[in-house]
Design a protein around this motif. Structure first.
Motif, PDB file in Angstrom:
ATOM      1  N   GLY A 320       0.795  -1.231   0.000  1.00  0.00           N
ATOM      2  CA  GLY A 320       0.000   0.000   0.000  1.00  0.00           C
ATOM      3  C   GLY A 320       0.821   1.271   0.000  1.00  0.00           C
ATOM      4  O   GLY A 320       0.333   2.324   0.436  1.00  0.00           O
ATOM      5  N   LYS A 321       2.040   1.225  -0.497  1.00  0.00           N
ATOM      6  CA  LYS A 321       2.911   2.404  -0.495  1.00  0.00           C
ATOM      7  C   LYS A 321       2.360   3.534  -1.369  1.00  0.00           C
ATOM      8  O   LYS A 321       2.280   4.685  -0.943  1.00  0.00           O
ATOM      9  N   THR A 322       1.997   3.195  -2.598  1.00  0.00           N
ATOM     10  CA  THR A 322       1.484   4.216  -3.515  1.00  0.00           C
ATOM     11  C   THR A 322       0.163   4.777  -3.014  1.00  0.00           C
ATOM     12  O   THR A 322      -0.096   5.989  -3.122  1.00  0.00           O
ATOM     13  N   THR A 323      -0.686   3.933  -2.450  1.00  0.00           N
ATOM     14  CA  THR A 323      -1.958   4.391  -1.897  1.00  0.00           C
ATOM     15  C   THR A 323      -1.734   5.376  -0.764  1.00  0.00           C
ATOM     16  O   THR A 323      -2.433   6.397  -0.654  1.00  0.00           O
ATOM     17  N   LEU A 324      -0.745   5.112   0.070  1.00  0.00           N
ATOM     18  CA  LEU A 324      -0.439   6.018   1.180  1.00  0.00           C
ATOM     19  C   LEU A 324       0.057   7.365   0.656  1.00  0.00           C
ATOM     20  O   LEU A 324      -0.365   8.426   1.146  1.00  0.00           O
ATOM     21  N   ILE A 325       0.955   7.336  -0.329  1.00  0.00           N
ATOM     22  CA  ILE A 325       1.467   8.603  -0.875  1.00  0.00           C
ATOM     23  C   ILE A 325       0.336   9.406  -1.510  1.00  0.00           C
ATOM     24  O   ILE A 325       0.270  10.640  -1.370  1.00  0.00           O
ATOM     25  N   LYS A 326      -0.565   8.731  -2.195  1.00  0.00           N
ATOM     26  CA  LYS A 326      -1.698   9.433  -2.795  1.00  0.00           C
ATOM     27  C   LYS A 326      -2.570  10.076  -1.713  1.00  0.00           C
ATOM     28  O   LYS A 326      -3.051  11.217  -1.875  1.00  0.00           O
ATOM     29  N   ALA A 327      -2.760   9.384  -0.603  1.00  0.00           N
ATOM     30  CA  ALA A 327      -3.565   9.930   0.489  1.00  0.00           C
ATOM     31  C   ALA A 327      -2.877  11.134   1.142  1.00  0.00           C
ATOM     32  O   ALA A 327      -3.553  12.089   1.544  1.00  0.00           O
ATOM     33  N   MET A 426      13.962   5.201  11.169  1.00  0.00           N
ATOM     34  CA  MET A 426      12.848   4.891  10.271  1.00  0.00           C
ATOM     35  C   MET A 426      11.522   4.847  11.028  1.00  0.00           C
ATOM     36  O   MET A 426      11.435   4.334  12.143  1.00  0.00           O
ATOM     37  N   ILE A 427      10.477   5.388  10.423  1.00  0.00           N
ATOM     38  CA  ILE A 427       9.128   5.333  10.986  1.00  0.00           C
ATOM     39  C   ILE A 427       8.420   4.087  10.453  1.00  0.00           C
ATOM     40  O   ILE A 427       8.408   3.833   9.254  1.00  0.00           O
ATOM     41  N   GLU A 428       7.847   3.317  11.361  1.00  0.00           N
ATOM     42  CA  GLU A 428       7.112   2.106  10.976  1.00  0.00           C
ATOM     43  C   GLU A 428       5.615   2.366  11.124  1.00  0.00           C
ATOM     44  O   GLU A 428       5.166   2.994  12.093  1.00  0.00           O
ATOM     45  N   VAL A 429       4.825   1.901  10.142  1.00  0.00           N
ATOM     46  CA  VAL A 429       3.364   2.021  10.244  1.00  0.00           C
ATOM     47  C   VAL A 429       2.721   0.713   9.807  1.00  0.00           C
ATOM     48  O   VAL A 429       3.208   0.027   8.899  1.00  0.00           O
ATOM     49  N   TYR A 430       1.606   0.367  10.462  1.00  0.00           N
ATOM     50  CA  TYR A 430       0.769  -0.751  10.026  1.00  0.00           C
ATOM     51  C   TYR A 430      -0.315  -0.186   9.117  1.00  0.00           C
ATOM     52  O   TYR A 430      -1.147   0.624   9.562  1.00  0.00           O
ATOM     53  N   ASN A 431      -0.336  -0.613   7.863  1.00  0.00           N
ATOM     54  CA  ASN A 431      -1.366  -0.179   6.935  1.00  0.00           C
ATOM     55  C   ASN A 431      -2.437  -1.274   6.812  1.00  0.00           C
ATOM     56  O   ASN A 431      -2.232  -2.409   7.237  1.00  0.00           O
ATOM     57  N   LYS A 432      -3.568  -0.915   6.233  1.00  0.00           N
ATOM     58  CA  LYS A 432      -4.686  -1.832   5.962  1.00  0.00           C
ATOM     59  C   LYS A 432      -5.312  -2.401   7.235  1.00  0.00           C
ATOM     60  O   LYS A 432      -5.821  -3.528   7.242  1.00  0.00           O
ATOM     61  N   VAL A 433      -5.278  -1.620   8.317  1.00  0.00           N
ATOM     62  CA  VAL A 433      -5.886  -2.108   9.564  1.00  0.00           C
ATOM     63  C   VAL A 433      -7.406  -2.183   9.443  1.00  0.00           C
ATOM     64  O   VAL A 433      -8.068  -2.833  10.272  1.00  0.00           O
ATOM     65  N   ASP A 434      -7.969  -1.535   8.423  1.00  0.00           N
ATOM     66  CA  ASP A 434      -9.416  -1.621   8.209  1.00  0.00           C
ATOM     67  C   ASP A 434      -9.829  -2.993   7.711  1.00  0.00           C
ATOM     68  O   ASP A 434     -11.030  -3.319   7.702  1.00  0.00           O
ATOM     69  N   LEU A 435      -8.844  -3.810   7.310  1.00  0.00           N
ATOM     70  CA  LEU A 435      -9.155  -5.136   6.765  1.00  0.00           C
ATOM     71  C   LEU A 435      -9.015  -6.255   7.805  1.00  0.00           C
ATOM     72  O   LEU A 435      -9.204  -7.422   7.471  1.00  0.00           O
TER      73      LEU A 435
END
Length: 536
Positions: A320-327, A426-435
């Motif tokens: 989800g890297k590109t999705t995050l940058i778009k957001a 480095m900053i770490e994030v968990y993406n797609k937690v809505d799933l």
């Protein structure tokens, strides 16, 4: 005239239609099924194939699956087929292309695939932090990413012999032979190992009578398909060379030479000539990449002069890297895709933090477990933009069942490329937690921010983290100015700094209190220009 597979597929389909409509059966091409041409139902031979009225089709040489000579009076074919948008360097010269096709054996028409995932219990290839089932699913996902490729069957097969010629023990090997013979729809086999040796591929192809591929070959073909920019195409072509070079010697020693018909033909070429072609191609590609690298350095220097901070977004492929940058940037030109390795070109996109600081986000190629070092090295020049960023954000896919392996794989890859200090910041994030269900989200590392790039959850908190960390990692300065209520001064600050708030001075209405973030060069200009008018 010579045409590529892109054009020849269109030609052959239209050629079938012309033959059918003309009712001229004597000119029909024999329907002989070959691995490379199953989708066309065609076989080719050297010499001339007489065709209806407007067509004369020549195959350039026996065994060539992509070089056609077409003499035609049909202007539609002339205008369509004469286009070839590949650059001179990326375009394979005829001789190089011939023996590369023999080695890689990847037709442009797709395959119906049996995926075999070896179940390895010991040694360096044993599954650590993952399972055989998850590894099988990833291999299938790689295969299905290629256009016109489809997984028909998948099997997990136990083996303690992954380093032998047959890869599997005698009993399991015979079971695979029987399974392949029973299903005539299968046109290729993919073995879920990072790299098979030339000897292993030759042995398996001889026993199964089908093309055999490993994960490296599939990943390389995905890269070739997704490469859009000249730089990406050059880098993929460079990554292909070590693979081809590792297989040349075996082509002159047995299996590969005997079985090259599975790739469409065999070329008569000396070992020395093959090495010469590879070396010449490698030098040309590196020379062109050096030119592009110089341009990238110029762009990077301009960013540094403008003191615009950069944030590289990295992660496992399809995290989800590109999705995050778009957001974060609201850049509508970005089109995230739910595919493996959808992004190969490193691209830059400007966004703004809540502090009004402009940030350049750098989108990068995704990583994968067992990523071949030769593939990584080929993209190293492009990845320099990301690795030299002021800050790195690692996007984790919280919804993926193989999350732990993905995280470790990305960290191992970054360790090869980053200094220790950059990795620690480095900053770490968990993406797609809505799933994922709430209980699964609560079980994640509490020290890592949870976000959903699609729904926007956690993006405000991520922006705050980015702003604070960039102040630590860059030379940006957070300042509060007390300036005269002058339109000129305020306009200058808005153009040269990131102004977050402006309010009247409660002690004197003739002055303004301005909160901002400013770079040292801009701060120096401000002091030189408005020194007598500012107070701090």
């Amino acid at each position: 005239m010579k045409y590529t597979m892109k054009a020849s597929r269109y030609l052959l389909q239209s050629y079938h239609q012309i033959l059918h409509s003309s009712g001229n059966k004597q000119h029909c091409v024999p329907l002989v099924y070959r691995y490379t041409f199953r989708s066309f139902g065609l076989s080719h031979k050297s010499g001339v194939v007489l065709s209806p009225a407007s067509f004369n089709v020549h195959w350039c040489r026996p065994g060539s699956s992509s070089n056609l000579i077409i003499k035609t009076n049909c202007q539609v074919f002339k205008s369509y087929l004469c286009t070839d948008d590949r650059s001179d360097v990326v375009a394979e010269d005829e001789e190089y292309g011939e023996f590369v096709r023999e080695i890689c054996a990847i037709p442009g028409v797709g395959h119906r695939v049996l995926v075999v995932q070896p179940d390895i219990k010991t040694g360096t290839r044993r599954y650590v932090m993952t399972t055989r089932e998850l590894k099988l699913e990833e291999t299938c996902a790689l295969v299905n990413t290629l256009p016109n490729w489809k997984v028909l069957e998948k099997r997990i097969v136990r083996t303690d012999h992954e380093n032998t010629a047959q890869v599997f023990g005698a009993g399991n090997f015979e079971l695979l032979v029987e399974a392949i013979r029973k299903n005539s729809s299968i046109s290729a086999v993919v073995v879920g190992i990072d790299r098979l040796t030339g000897l292993q591929i030759g042995c398996l192809q001889e026993a199964w009578g089908l093309p055999v591929f490993d994960r490296y070959t599939i990943v390389l073909q995905i890269f070739k398909h997704h490469a859009q920019s000249p730089e990406a195409k050059l880098q993929v072509a460079l990554a292909e060379i070590p693979y081809v070079r590792s297989r040349i010697q075996l082509m002159h020693g047995g299996y590969e030479m005997e079985l090259s018909h599975l790739a469409g033909g065999s070329t008569q070429m000396t070992l020395e000539k093959r090495h010469m072609l590879l070396q010449r191609r490698e030098h040309r590609i590196k020379r062109e990449l050096d030119k592009l690298h110089s341009k990238r350095q110029e762009i990077r220097l301009k960013r540094q002069r403008d003191s615009q901070p950069t944030v590289a977004v990295v992660g496992y492929t399809n995290s989800g890297k590109t999705t995050l940058i778009k957001a974060l940037t609201k850049d509508e030109s970005l089109t995230p895709q739910n595919n493996l390795f959808a992004t190969l070109d490193v691209s830059a996109h400007v966004g703004m933090l809540s502090s009004r600081v402009k940030v350049t986000y750098i989108d990068t190629v995704g990583f994968i477990s067992d990523m071949p070092i030769t593939l990584l090295d080929a993209f190293r020049a492009t990845l320099e933009d990301a690795m030299m960023a002021d800050l790195i954000v690692h996007v984790r896919d919280a919804s993926h069942p193989d999350l732990k392996l993905q995280v470790v794989s990305v960290h191992k890859t970054l360790q090869r490329m980053l200094p220790e200090g950059k990795l620690n910041s480095m900053i770490e994030v968990y993406n797609k937690v809505d799933l994922i269900p709430t209980q699964a989200a609560e079980a994640l590392d509490p020290g890592i921010l949870q976000i959903s790039a699609v729904r926007g959850n956690g993006l405000a908190e991520l922006g705050e983290q980015l702003g604070q960390r960039l102040l630590q990692e860059t030379n940006l300065m957070q300042k509060t100015f007390r300036i005269p209520n002058s339109e000129n001064i305020l306009r200058w600050l808005y153009s040269e700094a990131a102004v977050s708030s402006v309010r009247p001075d409660p002690r004197d209405g003739q002055f303004l209190i301005v909160d901002l973030v400013i770079s040292p060069p801009a701060y120096g200009k401000f002091c030189a220009r408005f020194a007598r008018k500012k107070s701090q």
